[in-house]
Scaffold this active site. Structure first.
Site, short mmCIF file in Angstrom:
data_model
loop_
_atom_site.label_atom_id
_atom_site.label_comp_id
_atom_site.label_asym_id
_atom_site.label_seq_id
_atom_site.Cartn_x
_atom_site.Cartn_y
_atom_site.Cartn_z
N ALA A 2 0.84 -1.19 0.00
CA ALA A 2 0.00 0.00 0.00
C ALA A 2 0.87 1.24 0.00
O ALA A 2 2.08 1.19 0.29
CB ALA A 2 -0.90 -0.01 1.23
N GLY A 7 2.20 -5.97 0.89
CA GLY A 7 0.91 -6.16 0.22
C GLY A 7 0.98 -7.06 -0.98
O GLY A 7 0.02 -7.79 -1.28
N GLU A 33 0.73 -10.41 0.31
CA GLU A 33 -0.61 -10.69 0.81
C GLU A 33 -1.58 -11.02 -0.32
O GLU A 33 -2.44 -11.89 -0.18
CB GLU A 33 -1.10 -9.50 1.62
CG GLU A 33 -0.37 -9.38 2.96
CD GLU A 33 -0.77 -8.18 3.78
OE1 GLU A 33 -1.35 -8.35 4.86
OE2 GLU A 33 -0.50 -7.04 3.32
N GLU A 43 6.48 -6.04 7.08
CA GLU A 43 5.96 -4.82 7.70
C GLU A 43 6.54 -4.54 9.09
O GLU A 43 6.69 -3.37 9.47
CB GLU A 43 4.42 -4.91 7.80
CG GLU A 43 3.69 -4.81 6.48
CD GLU A 43 3.50 -6.14 5.78
OE1 GLU A 43 2.69 -6.21 4.85
OE2 GLU A 43 4.18 -7.12 6.18
#
Length: 264
Positions: free
Chosen positions: A66, A117, A120, A139
């Protein structure tokens, strides 16, 4: 729909590629999520589409995470909008869940970095094939945690102990290391990447993809507990007979032939 950040390529045997092209780094923002969701809806409803491959036009990056800088800058809006950052996290979770719930096999074709991300989204796909780059949920190295489903899906895929190790240490794994840790299914030769992904996708596409979709639905019901999961499985088993796949498969079995599930 006309896509600005995606290219949809329909190839043989119903294999369809979603190729992300959001320069410079395929960052995951609202516009890209909207297009990904629209693509899932379009391809899920198209009976000619049998297998979906998610790939990148960037030779070095699968997907970036993100826009964290923008999220931090906008976090000042917390005073005006309750749970602003939590809502941003839930927004990405909902987008990626569309791939996990799609009633067709979905392959993440990772030929570049898939950190945060990007990892993910790959975890939300049914299969992960990887060539170049590194993959991981990194992260924590930024003082954050995975917020787009990573803590949940990685734990389901590799187990609690390994998920803690990979997340707490912000591990960046090569394809070979990712296979060893159970994070991806196959390490693919980068020089023959597209051909090997295509061969795997076509192998799936030649199978009973409607049954695969129902099996996927049943597997996804594991989190609902055994009793409810068994109910989902029983109904899904019954639903297989709503298609012609059982008659094709059983006829081929008794005739000692390979089943041909692709009806021209």
């Amino acid at each position: 729909m006309t896509y600005q950040l995606l290219t949809i390529e329909r190839r043989r045997y119903g294999v369809t590629w979603i190729i992300v092209d959001n320069s410079p780094a395929n960052a995951i923002g609202e516009e890209l999520m909207q297009e990904l969701e629209a693509a899932v809806d379009d391809l899920a409803a198209d009976s000619a589409v049998r297998v979906v491959v998610v790939a990148s036009s960037n030779p070095k990056i699968f997907l970036a995470g993100a826009d964290l800088k923008g999220m931090v800058m906008q976090s000042g809006n917390l005073a005006d909008e309750e749970n602003f950052i939590a809502k941003k996290s839930a927004r990405m979770q909902a987008c990626f869940q569309r791939f996990a719930s799609m009633p067709k096999p979905v392959i993440a074709a990772i030929n570049g970095y898939a950190l945060g991300g990007g990892c993910e989204l790959a975890l939300a796909c049914d299969f992960r094939l990887m060539g170049n780059g590194k993959i991981g949920l990194t992260e924590v190295s930024l003082g954050l945690i995975p917020g787009a489903g990573g803590t949940q899906r990685l734990t389901q895929i590799v187990g609690r102990a390994k998920a803690m190790e990979l997340i707490f240490l912000a591990k960046k794994l090569t394809a070979e290391e990712a296979v060893e840790n159970g994070l991806i299914h196959r390490s693919v030769d980068p020089t023959n990447f597209e051909a090997e992904v295509t061969a795997f996708a076509e192998e799936l596409a030649k199978g009973a993809v409607h049954a695969m979709g129902l099996a996927k639905q049943s597997i996804n019901a594991v989190d609902k507990g055994l009793e409810q999961g068994l109910q989902v499985e029983a109904q899904a088993f019954a639903d297989t007979f709503l298609t012609d796949e059982p008659s094709i498969g059983l006829a081929a079995f008794f005739q000692k032939q390979a089943a041909n599930f692709i009806q021209e």
